[in-house]
Write a protein that holds these residues in place. Sequence first.
Motif, short mmCIF file in Angstrom:
data_model
loop_
_atom_site.label_atom_id
_atom_site.label_comp_id
_atom_site.label_asym_id
_atom_site.label_seq_id
_atom_site.Cartn_x
_atom_site.Cartn_y
_atom_site.Cartn_z
N THR B 121 -27.36 -49.73 -32.88
CA THR B 121 -26.38 -49.34 -34.03
C THR B 121 -24.87 -50.12 -34.08
O THR B 121 -24.66 -51.21 -34.50
N TYR B 126 -17.96 -46.69 -33.79
CA TYR B 126 -18.62 -46.74 -34.99
C TYR B 126 -17.76 -47.37 -36.11
O TYR B 126 -18.22 -48.12 -37.04
N PRO B 129 -16.17 -51.29 -34.99
CA PRO B 129 -17.08 -51.94 -34.07
C PRO B 129 -16.81 -53.08 -33.33
O PRO B 129 -16.05 -53.93 -34.08
N LYS B 130 -16.91 -53.13 -31.91
CA LYS B 130 -16.81 -54.45 -31.32
C LYS B 130 -18.09 -55.48 -31.90
O LYS B 130 -17.68 -56.64 -32.29
N VAL B 131 -19.25 -54.77 -31.73
CA VAL B 131 -20.36 -55.67 -32.26
C VAL B 131 -21.13 -54.68 -33.20
O VAL B 131 -21.44 -53.88 -32.86
N ARG B 132 -21.23 -55.06 -34.41
CA ARG B 132 -22.12 -54.36 -35.15
C ARG B 132 -23.49 -54.82 -35.16
O ARG B 132 -23.80 -56.18 -35.37
N LEU B 133 -24.36 -54.21 -34.82
CA LEU B 133 -26.03 -54.40 -34.64
C LEU B 133 -26.82 -54.33 -35.91
O LEU B 133 -26.17 -53.65 -36.77
N PRO B 134 -27.91 -54.47 -35.75
CA PRO B 134 -28.78 -54.40 -37.19
C PRO B 134 -28.72 -52.92 -37.59
O PRO B 134 -28.87 -52.66 -38.77
N GLY B 135 -28.93 -51.80 -36.72
CA GLY B 135 -28.93 -50.49 -37.29
C GLY B 135 -30.44 -50.11 -36.70
O GLY B 135 -31.25 -50.50 -36.01
N ASP B 165 -22.97 -46.09 -26.75
CA ASP B 165 -21.95 -46.12 -27.83
C ASP B 165 -22.36 -45.35 -29.01
O ASP B 165 -21.47 -44.97 -29.85
N PHE B 166 -23.63 -45.20 -28.99
CA PHE B 166 -24.09 -44.67 -30.37
C PHE B 166 -25.53 -44.46 -30.14
O PHE B 166 -26.41 -45.06 -29.45
N ARG B 167 -25.93 -43.08 -30.29
CA ARG B 167 -27.47 -42.80 -30.15
C ARG B 167 -28.28 -42.96 -31.35
O ARG B 167 -28.09 -42.06 -32.40
#
Lengths: 285, 256
Positions: B121, B126, B129-135, B165-167
């Motif tokens: 994510t 959140y 974010p440093k890097v926003r991933l696809p999710g 950083d996010f589960r």
Amino acid sequence: MAEIMSLSEAVTANVNDGDTVALEGFTHLIPFAAGHEIIRQGRKDLTLVRMTPDVVYDQLIGAGCARKLVFSWGGNPGVGSLHRFRDAVEHDWPSALEIEEHSHAGMAARYVAGASGLPFGVLRGYVGTDLPKHTDTIAAITCPFTGEQLTAVPALRPDVTVIHAQQADRHGNVGLWGIRGVQKEAVMSAQRSIVTVEEIVDELNPRVTVMLPSWVVTAVAEVPSGAHPSYAHGYYERDNAFYQAWEDISRERDSFDAWIDRHIRNTRDFSEHLALVREEGVVMA
Amino acid sequence: MTATLDPPSTKATTDEIMTVVAARELKDGVVCFVGIGLPSTAANLARHMHAPNAVLIYESGTIGAKPTRPPLSIGDGELADTADCVVSVPEIFSYWLQAGRVDVGFLGAAQLDRYGNINTTVVGDYDHPKVRLPGAGGAPEIAASAKQTFLLLRQTPRAFVEQLDFRTSVGNAEGGSSRSSLGMTGAGPAVVITDIGVLRPDPQTGEFVLTALHPGRTVDEAVAATGWPLRVSDDLTVTGPPTAEEISALRALTGA
């Protein structure tokens, strides 16, 4: 009954500033031509809904059409990041983008609930993840029969859903085949719908596996190759080279702006856009 | 069939070793829900080698897809053309995955913790974010409802982290019996295959332990590439090197 009209007329009549708009198509039959027309007509403050916001939503977000995104996976399939989506989330460019984030199973359940006239959908999902901490539209629910803990997600009810299909007949009955995604549910959960089609025919192809009768569709517009660079099964292949080229076009704001101006804002319609893309020969089209 | 390769090309790349070892984990006849990228390549390699009856399911709704080359996206036309049947996205997630018809979910990730929980994510906070991933995509429910999951990712300190950083998707949760208390129908992650070796969960604690190294790799490399104090199995083994047949089938698939 669906009215057969031009794409430009369909967008003018059905997509308003501030609307909740869903463009669906799961890698196949993505309604790129309609997305471009929304940019061309300068729609703003849209709440964009889509399971897989890929290149078409990267274009809409970067062009400043969106206020909010409801989604479950945002990437350029097989290539990498969506740079305009990331720039909006990470740096508020061209403006802040509110996000409402789900999983695919949750989004699918939300569309099914919307199409079924129910207030919410239910699934085994999200438990133990961090998504419910950040997304208000996820809630725990207890099964009244077994006592099991399940998850509820509210119905999606877009103001307008836009899809692309292979064919419509002259009465506006729509038929599609191949990977069918969530298009039927997205159309049937919406107040209004626009369907672009490869061609309008006297009689629908017997390969059709998803049929939307004319009376559940608002507008039908014939737009050949209207899913490019996505594909239309039986008509043309996915233009993988374009998806790869999008990585470079979209990485910087300047190159993105220049591309959108030249290829969308300064073209009259999708056929002119395609002619330009073909003439430049950068990508197969 | 005996494949003969010129000496320089017989040396497998680290991605190829990972893919071959992952493919060997899939038994013939397995029903496998496949993510795009290396998992898809590994599943197709298995189908071409020892598991001709493996059923590949892609989240685009294609069941029993038999692509001749790994697709670029999970919805390429060839998947639909070669599938036993094509169903809608709501159906694939409800009737097929949620109802327990998937044996193995094959996932990748940006971050993994010692209990096999994964993040796809964000990197960083959140909201900023440093890097926003696809999710999430299909991963949270695959991780919950597939009978077991296999994870495939390169081992680096940025990916193998002490704290996610996010589960996005649950593995063995906080370890011990914490996963089973969440009421999930699937058993969770069974194996993590990396470019360095193979990790499997300790049956008591659920923590992933290094159980095998690929030929030529060392425990020191694995420890250095892991952001938590990596436990090493007393019975550490070495994975069998890719055979000429495996490499030749893999390169025929990927066009390498």
